[in-house]
Design an enzyme around this catalytic site. Structure first.
Site, PDB file in Angstrom:
ATOM      1  N   ASN A   9      21.715  23.277 -19.818  1.00 55.71           N
ATOM      2  CA  ASN A   9      21.260  22.724 -20.900  1.00 55.71           C
ATOM      3  C   ASN A   9      19.698  22.339 -20.406  1.00 55.71           C
ATOM      4  O   ASN A   9      19.768  21.215 -19.502  1.00 55.71           O
ATOM      5  CB  ASN A   9      21.745  21.461 -21.638  1.00 55.71           C
ATOM      6  CG  ASN A   9      20.895  20.720 -22.584  1.00 55.71           C
ATOM      7  OD1 ASN A   9      19.843  21.013 -22.912  1.00 55.71           O
ATOM      8  ND2 ASN A   9      21.586  19.535 -23.061  1.00 55.71           N
ATOM      9  N   LYS A  11      17.185  21.020 -21.948  1.00 58.19           N
ATOM     10  CA  LYS A  11      16.691  19.748 -22.419  1.00 58.19           C
ATOM     11  C   LYS A  11      15.061  20.207 -22.827  1.00 58.19           C
ATOM     12  O   LYS A  11      14.711  20.974 -22.789  1.00 58.19           O
ATOM     13  CB  LYS A  11      16.663  18.521 -21.925  1.00 58.19           C
ATOM     14  CG  LYS A  11      18.463  18.235 -21.399  1.00 58.19           C
ATOM     15  CD  LYS A  11      18.577  16.867 -20.807  1.00 58.19           C
ATOM     16  CE  LYS A  11      20.174  17.024 -20.632  1.00 58.19           C
ATOM     17  NZ  LYS A  11      20.595  15.600 -20.373  1.00 58.19           N
ATOM     18  N   HIS A  94      25.069  16.466 -28.964  1.00 58.08           N
ATOM     19  CA  HIS A  94      24.774  15.775 -27.688  1.00 58.08           C
ATOM     20  C   HIS A  94      24.330  14.457 -27.681  1.00 58.08           C
ATOM     21  O   HIS A  94      23.731  13.827 -28.771  1.00 58.08           O
ATOM     22  CB  HIS A  94      23.388  16.465 -27.298  1.00 58.08           C
ATOM     23  CG  HIS A  94      23.294  16.291 -25.732  1.00 58.08           C
ATOM     24  ND1 HIS A  94      22.644  15.281 -25.236  1.00 58.08           N
ATOM     25  CD2 HIS A  94      23.571  17.044 -24.589  1.00 58.08           C
ATOM     26  CE1 HIS A  94      22.611  15.260 -23.814  1.00 58.08           C
ATOM     27  NE2 HIS A  94      23.236  16.392 -23.454  1.00 58.08           N
ATOM     28  N   GLU A  96      22.310  12.581 -26.673  1.00 63.91           N
ATOM     29  CA  GLU A  96      20.994  12.314 -26.716  1.00 63.91           C
ATOM     30  C   GLU A  96      20.348  12.246 -28.164  1.00 63.91           C
ATOM     31  O   GLU A  96      19.632  11.667 -28.729  1.00 63.91           O
ATOM     32  CB  GLU A  96      20.078  13.215 -25.957  1.00 63.91           C
ATOM     33  CG  GLU A  96      20.091  12.709 -24.580  1.00 63.91           C
ATOM     34  CD  GLU A  96      19.832  13.765 -23.341  1.00 63.91           C
ATOM     35  OE1 GLU A  96      19.147  14.887 -23.580  1.00 63.91           O
ATOM     36  OE2 GLU A  96      20.374  13.453 -22.214  1.00 63.91           O
ATOM     37  N   GLU A 166      31.045  14.917 -22.163  1.00 66.74           N
ATOM     38  CA  GLU A 166      29.871  14.202 -21.129  1.00 66.74           C
ATOM     39  C   GLU A 166      29.846  12.792 -21.421  1.00 66.74           C
ATOM     40  O   GLU A 166      29.455  12.225 -22.314  1.00 66.74           O
ATOM     41  CB  GLU A 166      28.390  14.731 -21.975  1.00 66.74           C
ATOM     42  CG  GLU A 166      28.387  16.441 -21.822  1.00 66.74           C
ATOM     43  CD  GLU A 166      26.893  16.785 -21.856  1.00 66.74           C
ATOM     44  OE1 GLU A 166      26.625  17.324 -20.990  1.00 66.74           O
ATOM     45  OE2 GLU A 166      26.150  16.412 -22.830  1.00 66.74           O
ATOM     46  N   GLY A 172      22.401  12.474 -16.410  1.00 62.31           N
ATOM     47  CA  GLY A 172      21.075  12.213 -15.755  1.00 62.31           C
ATOM     48  C   GLY A 172      20.835  11.072 -14.749  1.00 62.31           C
ATOM     49  O   GLY A 172      19.940  10.606 -14.569  1.00 62.31           O
ATOM     50  N   SER A 211      25.795  15.022 -14.560  1.00 64.61           N
ATOM     51  CA  SER A 211      25.211  14.931 -13.190  1.00 64.61           C
ATOM     52  C   SER A 211      26.232  16.011 -12.417  1.00 64.61           C
ATOM     53  O   SER A 211      26.593  15.791 -11.335  1.00 64.61           O
ATOM     54  CB  SER A 211      25.595  13.734 -12.488  1.00 64.61           C
ATOM     55  OG  SER A 211      24.571  12.855 -13.186  1.00 64.61           O
ATOM     56  N   GLY A 232      22.708  19.817 -16.772  1.00 67.95           N
ATOM     57  CA  GLY A 232      21.363  19.471 -17.547  1.00 67.95           C
ATOM     58  C   GLY A 232      20.404  19.590 -16.171  1.00 67.95           C
ATOM     59  O   GLY A 232      20.245  20.742 -15.739  1.00 67.95           O
TER      60      GLY A 232
HETATM   61  P1  13P Z   1      22.668  16.039 -16.112  1.00 68.32           P
HETATM   62  O1  13P Z   1      23.489  17.157 -15.703  1.00 68.32           O
HETATM   63  O2  13P Z   1      21.131  16.138 -15.858  1.00 68.32           O
HETATM   64  O3  13P Z   1      23.320  14.811 -15.956  1.00 68.32           O
HETATM   65  O4  13P Z   1      22.916  16.351 -17.780  1.00 68.32           O
HETATM   66  C1  13P Z   1      24.231  16.381 -18.439  1.00 68.32           C
HETATM   67  C2  13P Z   1      23.810  16.911 -20.057  1.00 68.32           C
HETATM   68  O5  13P Z   1      23.412  16.019 -20.687  1.00 68.32           O
HETATM   69  C3  13P Z   1      23.849  18.445 -20.212  1.00 68.32           C
HETATM   70  O6  13P Z   1      23.944  18.516 -21.599  1.00 68.32           O
END
Ligand code: 13P
Length: 249
Positions: A9, A11, A94, A96, A166, A172, A211, A232
């Site tokens: 992803n 983002k 998601h 976010e 997640e 992140g 992560s 991510g």
């Molecule tokens: P990270 O791998 O940057 O922690 O993000 C995970 C994520 O939200 C994937 O959708």
């Protein structure tokens, strides 16, 4: 058996150049049938990605969409448009989107249905916040998010879903859930799915996200209820993403 899926992803990151570089880097990749790999770039890169990923093992995903069919919805993108550009997977719910764009379980459910109706594979994202975890509510929150969607679907729809667990506190932050922590919650998800339908619980893929990186992917993916990753930050670097895909194969 469940074929592992590694989905990157991006983002709100990327460029046409990065899309091209991924296409080139993965052109010769031979993950065989042992692993499926998807890249999920921002909307504007979908046409370039569809071209660059042709003939590679990379499938294409989208990060969200509007579940309405068409019309006066300035700035929105519908499912048919994604299909037109060769998209197979779409993220739904998601954290976010839930946190910053107010998407509720009801919105998520509507999107899952619209995605299935268009022939897309929804990747339903669920996960608890740090406060929820500290309050001992992880199981209730996560199973609540799963149930909010599953209870509205027919058996034939449920089996087409992918679920990504997640934990919000791991996204992140560089703090990854330990393999045991991830397995504990994902085992709960599969056990809950079995109460609906044993065959569904056996076949539905559960991805871990938060992560995940080249250095921890193998031990996460070795857990019995982790069938892949939603990656991510580490999905933006070719070498890192490639290594994660290899550890799933
Ligand atoms: P990270 O791998 O940057 O922690 O993000 C995970 C994520 O939200 C994937 O959708």
């Amino acid at each position: 058996m469940r074929t592992p899926l590694i989905a990157g992803n991006w983002k709100m990151n990327g460029s046409v150049e990065r899309v091209r570089a991924f296409g080139e880097a993965f052109a010769g990749a031979d993950f065989s049938a042992a692993v499926e790999v998807a890249v999920i770039p921002p909307f504007p890169y979908l046409p370039a990605a569809a071209q660059a990923f042709a003939g590679t093992p990379l499938a294409l995903g989208a990060q969200t969409f509007n579940p309405l069919p068409a019309g006066a919805h300035t700035g929105e993108v519908n499912a048919a448009m994604l299909v037109e550009f060769g998209v197979s997977y779409v993220l739904v719910g998601h954290s976010e989107r839930r946190q910053h764009y107010g998407e509720t379980n009801a919105d998520v459910c509507q999107r899952v249905c619209a995605a299935l109706g268009a022939g897309l594979i929804p990747v339903l994202c669920v996960g608890e916040t740090l406060d929820e975890r500290n309050a001992g509510a992880t199981r209730d929150v996560v199973l609540g998010q799963v149930a909010a969607v599953m209870q509205h679907l027919e058996a034939s729809q449920r089996e087409r879903l992918v679920i990504a667990y997640e934990p919000v506190w791991a996204i992140g932050t560089g703090v990854t859930a330990t393999p045991a922590e991830a397995q504990a919650t994902m085992g709960e998800i599969r056990t809950w799915l079995a109460t609906l339908d044993n065959a569904l619980a056996e076949t539905l893929r559960l991805l871990y996200g938060g992560s995940m990186k080249a250095s921890n992917a193998a031990e996460l993916l070795a857990q019995p209820d982790i069938d892949g990753g939603l990656v991510g930050g580490a999905s933006l670097q070719i070498d890192d993403f490639f290594a994660i895909c290899q550890s799933a194969g």
